[in-house]
Design a protein around this motif. Structure first.
Motif, mmCIF file in Angstrom:
data_model
loop_
_atom_site.group_PDB
_atom_site.id
_atom_site.type_symbol
_atom_site.label_atom_id
_atom_site.label_comp_id
_atom_site.label_asym_id
_atom_site.label_seq_id
_atom_site.Cartn_x
_atom_site.Cartn_y
_atom_site.Cartn_z
ATOM 1 N N ILE A 4 0.838 -1.204 0.000
ATOM 2 C CA ILE A 4 0.000 0.000 0.000
ATOM 3 C C ILE A 4 0.872 1.253 0.000
ATOM 4 O O ILE A 4 0.628 2.184 -0.783
ATOM 5 N N PHE A 5 1.897 1.270 0.838
ATOM 6 C CA PHE A 5 2.784 2.437 0.873
ATOM 7 C C PHE A 5 3.533 2.604 -0.450
ATOM 8 O O PHE A 5 3.762 3.731 -0.891
ATOM 9 N N SER A 6 3.908 1.498 -1.082
ATOM 10 C CA SER A 6 4.594 1.581 -2.372
ATOM 11 C C SER A 6 3.670 2.148 -3.448
ATOM 12 O O SER A 6 4.096 2.942 -4.298
ATOM 13 N N ILE A 7 2.409 1.748 -3.418
ATOM 14 C CA ILE A 7 1.430 2.288 -4.374
ATOM 15 C C ILE A 7 1.233 3.781 -4.130
ATOM 16 O O ILE A 7 1.225 4.585 -5.073
ATOM 17 N N ILE A 8 1.092 4.164 -2.860
ATOM 18 C CA ILE A 8 0.940 5.586 -2.522
ATOM 19 C C ILE A 8 2.155 6.374 -3.009
ATOM 20 O O ILE A 8 2.012 7.469 -3.586
ATOM 21 N N ALA A 9 3.349 5.835 -2.803
ATOM 22 C CA ALA A 9 4.571 6.521 -3.240
ATOM 23 C C ALA A 9 4.576 6.711 -4.753
ATOM 24 O O ALA A 9 4.907 7.797 -5.247
ATOM 25 N N GLY A 10 4.201 5.679 -5.486
ATOM 26 C CA GLY A 10 4.167 5.784 -6.940
ATOM 27 C C GLY A 10 3.175 6.826 -7.417
ATOM 28 O O GLY A 10 3.468 7.626 -8.317
ATOM 29 N N ILE A 11 1.994 6.842 -6.810
ATOM 30 C CA ILE A 11 0.975 7.828 -7.170
ATOM 31 C C ILE A 11 1.478 9.238 -6.853
ATOM 32 O O ILE A 11 1.408 10.146 -7.691
ATOM 33 N N CYS A 12 2.007 9.418 -5.653
ATOM 34 C CA CYS A 12 2.490 10.743 -5.249
ATOM 35 C C CYS A 12 3.654 11.209 -6.110
ATOM 36 O O CYS A 12 3.733 12.395 -6.468
ATOM 37 N N MET A 13 4.559 10.304 -6.458
ATOM 38 C CA MET A 13 5.691 10.685 -7.305
ATOM 39 C C MET A 13 5.223 11.164 -8.672
ATOM 40 O O MET A 13 5.766 12.125 -9.221
ATOM 41 N N SER A 14 4.209 10.514 -9.226
ATOM 42 C CA SER A 14 3.697 10.925 -10.531
ATOM 43 C C SER A 14 3.053 12.304 -10.457
ATOM 44 O O SER A 14 3.308 13.169 -11.293
ATOM 45 N N PHE A 15 2.204 12.516 -9.445
ATOM 46 C CA PHE A 15 1.601 13.836 -9.269
ATOM 47 C C PHE A 15 2.671 14.891 -9.004
ATOM 48 O O PHE A 15 2.653 15.979 -9.598
ATOM 49 N N GLN A 16 3.606 14.576 -8.101
ATOM 50 C CA GLN A 16 4.639 15.544 -7.748
ATOM 51 C C GLN A 16 5.458 15.952 -8.970
ATOM 52 O O GLN A 16 5.753 17.122 -9.159
ATOM 53 N N GLY A 17 5.811 14.994 -9.788
ATOM 54 C CA GLY A 17 6.606 15.303 -10.981
ATOM 55 C C GLY A 17 5.894 16.285 -11.894
ATOM 56 O O GLY A 17 6.486 17.252 -12.382
ATOM 57 N N VAL A 18 4.613 16.048 -12.133
ATOM 58 C CA VAL A 18 3.840 16.937 -12.991
ATOM 59 C C VAL A 18 3.647 18.295 -12.314
ATOM 60 O O VAL A 18 3.832 19.347 -12.940
ATOM 61 N N PHE A 19 3.262 18.284 -11.028
ATOM 62 C CA PHE A 19 3.051 19.545 -10.307
ATOM 63 C C PHE A 19 4.331 20.386 -10.306
ATOM 64 O O PHE A 19 4.300 21.591 -10.583
ATOM 65 N N ASN A 20 5.462 19.765 -9.982
ATOM 66 C CA ASN A 20 6.734 20.486 -9.925
ATOM 67 C C ASN A 20 7.101 21.069 -11.285
ATOM 68 O O ASN A 20 7.610 22.190 -11.378
ATOM 69 N N THR A 21 6.847 20.297 -12.332
ATOM 70 C CA THR A 21 7.154 20.766 -13.684
ATOM 71 C C THR A 21 6.326 21.999 -14.018
ATOM 72 O O THR A 21 6.844 22.969 -14.584
ATOM 73 N N ARG A 22 5.052 21.989 -13.646
ATOM 74 C CA ARG A 22 4.185 23.138 -13.924
ATOM 75 C C ARG A 22 4.623 24.357 -13.112
ATOM 76 O O ARG A 22 4.622 25.481 -13.626
#
Length: 142
Positions: A4-22
């Protein structure tokens, strides 16, 4: 719970990457990196004050190589933003996942950094090969 924590990390990393880029498109890449690291520090300190139960004095007993985690964090944020800017979110994240898997496989195979050594069978190499082929097919313009 690890899954569960690994899934959360993957989801957050994807959002964070896009958010940071914007954000970096408006304020700059290193400015974004500083903002992201700064807000993470503030949140972490708040959580530390509420639930922290470790001992900072024990840091002297830690292998000094392992203290490079913060440096790696800055490199990760920079690299993810550059990857997403140049490749787009899906292709960039897929490539990141394969690079993570290959690196973790090497760490496990050789038992590096205190990890238990895990023999890497042919099926594991085939799995990684299939993932790489999937990225190639995904990016293929046919």
């Amino acid at each position: 719970m690890g899954l569960i924590f690994s899934i959360i990390a993957g989801i957050c990393m994807s959002f964070q990457g896009v958010f940071n880029t914007r954000v970096s498109e408006k304020i700059g890449l290193w400015e974004t990196n500083a903002f992201v690291q700064g807000t993470a520090l503030i949140l972490t300190l708040i959580i530390l004050l509420v639930v922290g139960n470790g001992n900072f004095k024990a840091i002297k007993d830690v292998n000094k190589l392992y203290l490079l985690g913060g440096v790696l964090g800055s490199i990760i944020i920079f690299s993810v933003m550059q990857g997403i800017t140049n490749l787009g979110p899906t292709y960039s994240i897929a490539t990141i996942l394969v690079a993570q898997l290959l690196t973790a496989s090497i760490i496990d195979s050789f038992g590096m950094f205190g990890a238990d050594q895990i023999k890497f069978a042919l099926s594991k190499f085939i799995g990684i090969g299939i993932m790489i082929a999937g990225i190639v097919v995904f990016k293929w313009k046919g």
